[in-house]
Scaffold this active site. Structure first.
Site, short mmCIF file in Angstrom:
data_model
loop_
_atom_site.label_atom_id
_atom_site.label_comp_id
_atom_site.label_asym_id
_atom_site.label_seq_id
_atom_site.Cartn_x
_atom_site.Cartn_y
_atom_site.Cartn_z
N GLU A 146 0.83 -1.21 0.00
CA GLU A 146 0.00 0.00 0.00
C GLU A 146 0.86 1.26 0.00
O GLU A 146 0.56 2.23 -0.67
CB GLU A 146 -0.93 0.02 1.23
CG GLU A 146 -1.92 -1.14 1.28
CD GLU A 146 -3.06 -1.04 0.28
OE1 GLU A 146 -3.10 -0.08 -0.52
OE2 GLU A 146 -3.91 -1.95 0.27
N GLU A 385 -18.63 -6.21 -1.97
CA GLU A 385 -17.25 -6.70 -1.88
C GLU A 385 -17.13 -8.14 -2.37
O GLU A 385 -16.13 -8.50 -2.99
CB GLU A 385 -16.73 -6.62 -0.44
CG GLU A 385 -16.21 -5.26 -0.05
CD GLU A 385 -14.96 -4.85 -0.82
OE1 GLU A 385 -15.06 -4.56 -2.03
OE2 GLU A 385 -13.88 -4.78 -0.22
N THR A 489 -1.50 0.74 -10.63
CA THR A 489 -2.70 0.13 -10.05
C THR A 489 -3.47 1.13 -9.19
O THR A 489 -4.65 0.95 -8.91
CB THR A 489 -2.34 -1.14 -9.23
OG1 THR A 489 -3.54 -1.83 -8.93
CG2 THR A 489 -1.61 -0.80 -7.95
C1 DMJ Z 1 -6.47 0.39 -4.80
O1 DMJ Z 1 -5.66 0.79 -3.76
C2 DMJ Z 1 -5.69 -0.25 -5.90
O2 DMJ Z 1 -6.40 -0.22 -7.08
C3 DMJ Z 1 -5.29 -1.67 -5.57
O3 DMJ Z 1 -4.59 -2.32 -6.59
C4 DMJ Z 1 -6.51 -2.47 -5.24
N1 DMJ Z 1 -7.30 -1.85 -4.26
C5 DMJ Z 1 -7.56 -0.45 -4.26
C6 DMJ Z 1 -8.88 -0.04 -4.80
O4 DMJ Z 1 -9.90 -0.90 -4.64
#
Ligand code: DMJ
Length: 803
Positions: A146, A385, A489
């Protein structure tokens, strides 16, 4: 297969397959039903699109100002209490808080969105704030993944755009690369996590102490996505700073992961041991735990031009399409037994997959899966979810995730089909109607109730709203040409020109055993494909709009795939009709067979056989469901002669109670009732008892860990939605986070069932003693007792008769 002789594992997997076939049957009918209300694809006027773009912009400022005015410099905004969430200050949510490092995450994550919106003044102001306020020297354990995607990625992208603005907008001339220096410093703080025997990084690291934090001594497990979502940021970091270490470490981690694939199936699991390289969880899908590993393989090829990553991606992609993909659905299998489905639900994170498929050129399945997700969204307002294969809610939370909108954006860019603008509009309006609060946007705790949660994740600004804004923008509306960038991402922009900066540390074309061309999929070209044609069959199965292409041997119920238009047509020709029963939203159907409706007598006969097979499968399905159902039983009399059992659901993360095993103890209600704190107020009282905690505020597994910590014998999680019941809702198994550290049984009870237990508890003067066990065992136990009683009655009656 004889059910009597099968091993429990094979039985379970067999049942799962059957279950998936059956529910697949239901799902597509649900598609048909729910799309009756789907709006027709209309072209969206330029005016409307511009209005939606401006609405997305307003959404951004509503959330951004709420954060800046009420939460900054905190990591996140808590939109209901309208204040900041600080690590170590705000009550802990357990592992979920590993995302927070007290480094103003939301602002860092949002910087590049300001540039896309063309707000250079605010961007400049925000960059100054970050340089002035953000520091990393904290004794805090954070998630490596993260921190990398949100913080390192956010800083790097902002640095790149700051330099871009200096060049193209004649502004920010004071900027001297401070953000890049900050990302380098943060990169260094993450590096100790890579000191493992495999080179695969630990999941967490202490920002100040590295891995020397005593709490990290036992650190072993990480998820595939956690370890495999580093390379884009670390390569950019190395190439921009000239410091090779980051890229070297990230390549090594990718190489180590690649070696762990299953050589037979080419699939990966989701959790592994960073020291031994052993798999801890062998479930293999494309959602939680693995999603961005696949994304980074493909995008590393795009950004760095190294075709070994394309080859690897293609190998995995083929495996996913072979084993995991089932029509529009993507269902986890076991990496070493890929023909067995390991779950009967999907998670919302997999909604990124169609976007990735678009980028890799496989448009047709992208359109299909996106359409399936759209059905789920229409059915439940938001994509929950996790949802079962028949679209029922498995886990009702919705933290305003971006993945579905991200895929919608890429599909629109690839096809130009206005359907995707309409989908985006619906997503935007839904956020406005159900998530907007006076202080930002609040996550939805349960899509069934629409109840809010005091949480606005940083990705709402960095991704969700960004992709909405991009969807409704024309290239000329944007200050930068997004086609020159790769979206990470976390939707941070890294320029393709990074490849030109080269890498002096080693040769890119290191020996790799794979020839890219061997793995290239032949796939429809986006130029020739009309997505509507792909979507339509998913809506029009019953009307039989698809021509039947194959004829031949009879379709058996076991082979039947509801996602296959030919199969549906074949079933129809055999004289079988599907009629929805009960509440339409539940998508349940009943099958009817009649010779009269069959195309020919022969096909009518086939239909009859098909129906018989279906019946058998249905019977097996209910056996399977019964086997998974748990019971919370209590005695109705003082001598504990008569017992009543209330139904409960199992969990994926706690030990199964097998056969006649049970756990017994007095019921104790947790204080505080949601059991999300560090410790319980009534920890002493809970020791050795069956603890009850209410659903909500933290994950199921966090509650379980707390129950275990205080020495409870078992945990019952009771639902927080009034009136919910296992009689009317499908029972589900609670999901965990991949770790196997919960050793006490944990079960879930809907409100009505728990209400009954609670009423008995209140009536009794003594504590209420319960048994947690398998429902099927409870039934067996009762049956055996009844038989014994009968026998005793017969024996005691006999002499009388003889007399
Ligand atoms: C984001 O932090 C990123 O896209 C990650 O790869 C997956 N989860 C969250 C969003 O859902």
């Amino acid at each position: 297969m004889s059910t009597a002789s099968a091993s429990p594992a094979s039985l379970a997997s067999g049942h799962r397959q059957i279950l998936s076939i059956l529910v697949a049957l239901v799902i597509l009918v649900a598609c048909v039903l729910s799309t009756e209300t789907t709006m027709p694809t209309q072209n969206m006027s330029h005016k409307e699109r511009a209005e939606l773009r401006e609405e997305a912009r307003d959404m951004f400022y509503h959330a951004y100002h709420a954060y800046m005015e009420n939460a900054y410099p905190a990591d996140e905004l808590m939109p209901l209490s309208c204040k900041g969430r600080y690590r170590g200050v705000t009550p802990s949510r357990g592992d979920m808080d590993d995302i927070l490092g007290n480094f103003s995450m939301t602002l860092v994550d949002t910087l590049d969105t300001l540039v896309l919106l063309g707000d250079f003044t605010e961007f400049e102001h925000a960059v100054k704030l970050v340089i002035r306020d953000v520091q990393f020297d904290s004794d805090i354990i954070v998630s490596v993944f993260e921190t990398n995607i949100r913080m390192v990625g956010g800083l790097l992208s902002a640095h790149i755009l700051a330099e871009y603005l200096q060049k193209h907008a004649d502004t920010m001339h004071w900027y001297k690369g401070e953000l890049l220096e900050m990302s380098r410093e943060l990169g260094y703080r993450l590096l100790p996590a890579f000191n493992t025997s495999t080179g695969i990084p630990h999941a967490r690291v202490n920002l100040r102490l590295g891995m020397k934090d005593p709490q990290l001594k036992k650190s072993r497990e990480t998820c595939t996505a956690c370890a495999g979502t580093i390379l884009l940021e670390f390569a950019a970091l190395s190439r921009l700073t000239g410091d090779p270490i980051f890229e070297v470490r990230a390549h090594a981690a990718m190489d180590a992961l690649w070696k762990l694939r299953h050589r037979g199936s080419d699939l990966m699991g989701t959790v592994l041991n960073v020291h031994s390289g052993d798999w801890v969880r062998r479930d293999s899908g494309v959602g939680a735990g693995i999603d961005s590993y696949y994304e980074y393989l493909f995008k590393s090829y795009v950004l760095l031009g190294d075709d070994k990553y394309l080859a690897r991606f293609n190998r995995h992609y083929n495996a996913v399409m072979k084993y995991v993909s089932e029509g529009p659905m993507l269902l986890d299998v076991l990496m070493h037994r890929p023909h067995a489905k390991s779950k009967n639900f999907m998670d919302s994170l997999l909604a990124f997959w169609p976007g990735l498929q678009v980028l890799s050129g496989d448009l047709k399945p992208a359109v299909q899966t996106h359409e399936m997700l759209y059905q789920v969204m229409q059915m439940h307002t938001f994509i929950p979810e996790a949802f079962t294969v028949d679209f029922q809610i498995h886990w009702g939370q919705h933290p305003l995730r971006p993945e579905f909108i991200e895929s919608t954006y890429f599909l629109y860019r690839a096809t130009g089909d206005h359907h995707y603008l309409q989908v985006g509009k619906r997503a935007l309006k839904t956020l406005q109607q159900y998530a907007k609060v006076s202080c930002g946007y609040a996550a939805v705790n349960d899509v069934r109730t629409g109840k809010h949660e005091d949480r606005m994740d940083s990705f709402v600004l960095s991704e969700t709203i960004k992709y909405l804004f991009l969807l409704f923008s024309d290239p000329q509306d944007l200050i930068i040409n997004v086609d020159e960038f790769v979206f990470t991402t976390e939707a941070h922009l890294l320029p393709l020109s990074i490849a030109q900066l080269g890498n002096s540390t080693f040769s890119f074309r290191q020996s790799d055993e794979h020839n890219v061309l061997d793995f290239m999929r032949t796939c429809p070209s986006s130029n020739k494909l009309f997505p509507e044609k792909v979507r339509k069959p998913l809506r029009n199965f019953i009307t039989g709009s698809c021509p039947r292409t194959t004829a031949g041997k009879r379709l058996s119920a076991l082979d039947f795939q509801a996602s296959n238009a030919d199969h549906l047509r074949a079933v129809y020709d055999m004289g079988i009709t599907m009629v929805s029963v009960g509440d339409r939203s539940q998508g349940k159907v009943r099958l009817f067979h009649s010779f009269y409706n069959a195309k020919s007598h022969e096909e009518g006969e086939m239909g009859l056989q098909f129906m018989q097979e279906m019946l058998e499968l249905t019977k097996m399905q209910s056996i399977n469901q019964l086997a998974q159902l748990q019971a919370v039983a209590y005695a109705t009399d003082e001598k504990a002669q008569d017992w009543i059992a209330l139904m409960a659901g199992p969990s994926h993360f706690s030990p199964e109670l097998i056969g006649d095993q049970f756990v017994q103890g007095d019921l104790v209600l947790a204080k505080p009732r949601r059991a999300c704190e560090e410790l319980l107020e009534n920890a002493e009282e809970a020791k050795g008892k069956v603890l009850v905690a209410e659903r909500g505020d933290c994950t199921f597994v966090n509650k379980a860990r707390l129950a275990q910590k205080v020495g409870a014998a078992a945990l019952i999680v009771c639902d927080n939605v009034p009136g919910s019941s296992g009689e009317t809702q499908p029972m589900f198994a609670m999901s965990g986070d991949g770790k196997d550290d919960v050793l006490i049984p944990v079960v879930f009870m809907y409100s009505v069932e728990f209400g009954k237990l609670s009423a008995v508890m209140q009536r009794r003067k003594q504590p209420l003693r319960v048994r947690v066990m398998q429902m099927v065992e409870f039934k067996r136990w009762q049956l055996a007792k009844a038989q014994r009683q009968n026998q005793t009655a017969t024996v005691t009656q006999k002499p009388e008769k003889e007399l």
